[in-house]
Design an enzyme around this catalytic site. Structure first.
Site, PDB file in Angstrom:
ATOM      1  N   ASP A 204       0.823  -8.466 -11.406  1.00 33.56           N
ATOM      2  CA  ASP A 204       0.209  -8.765 -10.107  1.00 33.56           C
ATOM      3  C   ASP A 204      -0.071 -10.261  -9.960  1.00 33.56           C
ATOM      4  O   ASP A 204      -0.563 -10.900 -10.891  1.00 33.56           O
ATOM      5  CB  ASP A 204      -1.115  -7.985 -10.016  1.00 33.56           C
ATOM      6  CG  ASP A 204      -1.769  -8.111  -8.654  1.00 33.56           C
ATOM      7  OD1 ASP A 204      -1.253  -7.500  -7.706  1.00 33.56           O
ATOM      8  OD2 ASP A 204      -2.787  -8.826  -8.534  1.00 33.56           O
ATOM      9  N   GLU A 259       5.269 -10.167  -9.687  1.00 31.18           N
ATOM     10  CA  GLU A 259       5.006 -10.229  -8.243  1.00 31.18           C
ATOM     11  C   GLU A 259       4.770 -11.698  -7.909  1.00 31.18           C
ATOM     12  O   GLU A 259       3.728 -12.260  -8.229  1.00 31.18           O
ATOM     13  CB  GLU A 259       3.776  -9.408  -7.850  1.00 31.18           C
ATOM     14  CG  GLU A 259       3.655  -9.299  -6.325  1.00 31.18           C
ATOM     15  CD  GLU A 259       2.249  -9.478  -5.772  1.00 31.18           C
ATOM     16  OE1 GLU A 259       2.069  -9.243  -4.578  1.00 31.18           O
ATOM     17  OE2 GLU A 259       1.328  -9.878  -6.516  1.00 31.18           O
TER      18      GLU A 259
HETATM   19  C1  NOJ Z   1      -1.140  -8.298  -4.952  1.00 24.32           C
HETATM   20  C2  NOJ Z   1      -1.292  -6.826  -4.734  1.00 24.32           C
HETATM   21  O1  NOJ Z   1      -0.042  -6.273  -4.417  1.00 24.32           O
HETATM   22  C3  NOJ Z   1      -2.310  -6.652  -3.628  1.00 24.32           C
HETATM   23  O2  NOJ Z   1      -2.379  -5.328  -3.181  1.00 24.32           O
HETATM   24  C4  NOJ Z   1      -3.641  -7.142  -4.131  1.00 24.32           C
HETATM   25  O3  NOJ Z   1      -4.590  -7.075  -3.087  1.00 24.32           O
HETATM   26  C5  NOJ Z   1      -3.548  -8.590  -4.630  1.00 24.32           C
HETATM   27  N1  NOJ Z   1      -2.386  -8.825  -5.439  1.00 24.32           N
HETATM   28  C6  NOJ Z   1      -4.761  -8.927  -5.453  1.00 24.32           C
HETATM   29  O4  NOJ Z   1      -4.712  -8.229  -6.668  1.00 24.32           O
END
Ligand code: NOJ
Ligand code: CA
Length: 542
Positions: A204, A259
């Protein structure tokens, strides 16, 4: 059961958002028992792997992206023993398992943060986070001018007067990756899950972990700072080199998936160098408007950027953070950005659902045909659109509250799935459920349940099933290369060896197809051998 050890280069990966997939115990919240009861559905759909959004104990201030314990399962979802069972059951069905790791921040309920708040200024416990004195005569102003990605300041004050940094919600304190204990902890967490058979991790906010130790202000206006004080800093790469060593020490090797939202593709692929991550979500195509020039350019830029590092591209149309693409592709403005104003303007903007659905059918044939791996976000295989009429008092996304409602947030793509029946909860929860689904399902979903679509050859579900099964059986698809073919204006056509061509018609007229032996699958019926507008086809060539 599993054939390729480098499966991530080609895999079709299904994203399960655990809260919204299937609720076995009837409390209105999806759970692991629900997932286990539906694993057969995922196997039959034809995906290769499942990625689970966070399932850890969490106060759910950001739907589980605020993790209180990285080595357990939230009681609303189940138990660690059940997760282990689920992993084993998925493996037995030939499905690999990817879990979400959240390294940039934890929850304010994490024991480390509680200890840090209690221990006070100057303590070793505070060193694991970003605690600072404030500015102003009495420290009453935040330490710098950074704002939270969810709106409002990126700093919150604790009772003793210090402030802590949170790039997201205040309940998500940022960890200090300059501290060795943080690094060791996450390496241990990776081993914990890899030892339990997890095949890979989705990382993430992977480009945000390291910060400028001076916590310098961002310029008030003008060009973004280079290096940026908290995004895509060079030191970040060292973290993932360490993770790669761990992933490589397992047999079979585990996969690391980042991500990473970065506009600069050159910087993006630096995370995919051979000793770092295996793949990262490519959001470029997802952000592109429904336009042949934009799609062509995005595909070219993606493939050109990945080639020098030897990493496979990934293709994503939707996820739990963006407007569902059935809705997006039916609007006037078909692009996507995270910009708060854009989301506000887009929410509730008129959408032609039939057009969006037609384009979504074409888009999935494109994304499953392009070189690399592809993601399916739960519900897109049912053709679900964004739910835009969630009453304010039921909205849960912190984006909504943090922006004072200016940004309606991401709840509209997170509504529990419709499985069967004519009315909510549409089989999401059992008939004797004690609570309704945690977000309300639209009555119109009665025609989009799994039950309503299965066996109907014209349904979105059967299109996904057929395409995924064909993809799996075709050596031309997944990892590899492609070559553009000369095509009519606003038509994308490419070939992949052996014997495969994909054509996507983004023009307004029916177009002829290249020479072929047979039609493998089409998103709509051909008209006198011509491909209609907003449609795609896979061809077998000689
Ligand atoms: C990316 C995640 O996909 C999202 O849902 C989240 O709110 C943020 N990172 C913070 O963790
Ligand atoms: Ca439940």
């Amino acid at each position: 059961m599993f054939e390729s050890s480098r499966w991530w280069r080609s895999a079709a990966i299904y994203q399960v958002y655990p809260r919204s997939f299937a609720d076995a115990n009837g409390d209105g919240i999806g759970d692991l028992a629900g997932v286990r009861s539906r694993l057969g559905y995922l196997r039959d759909l034809g995906v290769d792997a499942i990625w689970f959004s966070p399932w850890y104990p969490s106060p759910m201030a950001d739907a589980g992206y605020d993790v209180a314990d990285y080595r357990d399962i939230d009681p609303a979802f189940g138990t660690l023993a059940e997760a282990e069972e689920l992993i084993a059951q998925a493996h037995a069905l030939g499905l690999r398992v990817i879990i979400d790791i959240v390294p940039n921040h934890c929850s304010d309920a994490h024991p480390w943060f509680r200890e840090a708040v209690a221990a006070g200024p100057g303590s070793a416990a505070r060193e694991l986070f970003w605690f600072r004195d404030g500015r102003g005569e009495h420290g009453e102003l935040p330490p710098n001018n950074w704002t939270s990605i969810f709106g409002g300041p990126a700093w919150t004050r604790v009772p003793d007067g210090q402030w802590y940094l949170h790039l997201f919600a205040p309940q998500q304190p940022d960890l200090n990756w300059g501290n060795t204990k943080v690094r060791e902890e996450f390496e241990d967490i990776l081993r914990f899950w890899f030892d339990r058979g997890v095949d890979g991790v989705r990382i993430d906010s992977a480009a945000l972990c390291t910060k400028d130790p001076e916590l310098r202000d961002l310029p008030e206006s003008g060009e973004p700072e280079v290096p940026h004080p908290y995004s895509d800093r060079d030191e970040t790469h060292e973290i993932y080199r360490g993770w790669r060593r761990i992933a490589d020490s397992y047999i079979p090797q585990r996969a690391l998936i980042g991500e990473i939202w970065l506009p600069d593709t050159e910087r993006f692929v630096m995370y995919l160098r051979p000793d770092e991550l295996h793949t990262a979500f490519n959001f470029d195509l997802l952000a592109a408007p429904w336009d042949a020039t934009a799609f062509h350019a995005s595909i070219d830029a993606t493939l050109a950027a990945h080639a020098p590092v030897g990493a496979p591209a990934t293709w994503v149309l939707s996820n739990h953070d963006v407007f569902r693409h059935v809705t997006r592709y039916g609007r006037q403005d078909t692009s996507f950005t995270h910009d708060h104003d854009h989301r506000r303007r887009q929410t509730g903007a008129p959408t032609d659902v039939a057009l969006g659905t037609r384009r979504a059918r074409a888009a999935v044939l494109l994304s499953l045909a392009l070189p690399g791996s592809a993601y399916v976000y739960q519900g897109e295989e049912l053709g679900l659109g964004e739910v835009e009429d969630i009453p304010d008092h039921q909205r849960q996304d912190p984006l909504f509250a943090r922006t004072g409602g200016a940004n309606p947030g991401r709840d509209g793509c997170r509504v529990p799935l419709p499985w069967s029946g004519d009315e909510p909860p549409f089989g999401f929860s059992p008939p004797d459920a004690i609570a309704p689904p945690w977000l309300p399902q639209p009555a119109s979903w009665r025609s989009l349940t799994v039950e309503a679509q299965q066996g109907d050859p014209d349904s979105m579900l059967e299109l996904y099933r057929s395409a995924l099964h064909i993809r799996r059986g075709l050596p031309a698809l997944g990892d590899g290369s492609m070559r553009w073919l000369v095509s009519p204006p606003d038509v994308l056509a490419f070939e992949r060896a052996p014997h495969f061509v994909c054509v996507l018609n983004m023009s307004t007229v029916d177009v002829p197809l290249p020479e072929h032996e047979s039609v493998l699958i089409a998103s709509v019926p051909l008209r006198d051998g011509l491909l209609p507008p907003d449609a795609a086809v896979w061809l077998r060539t000689s």
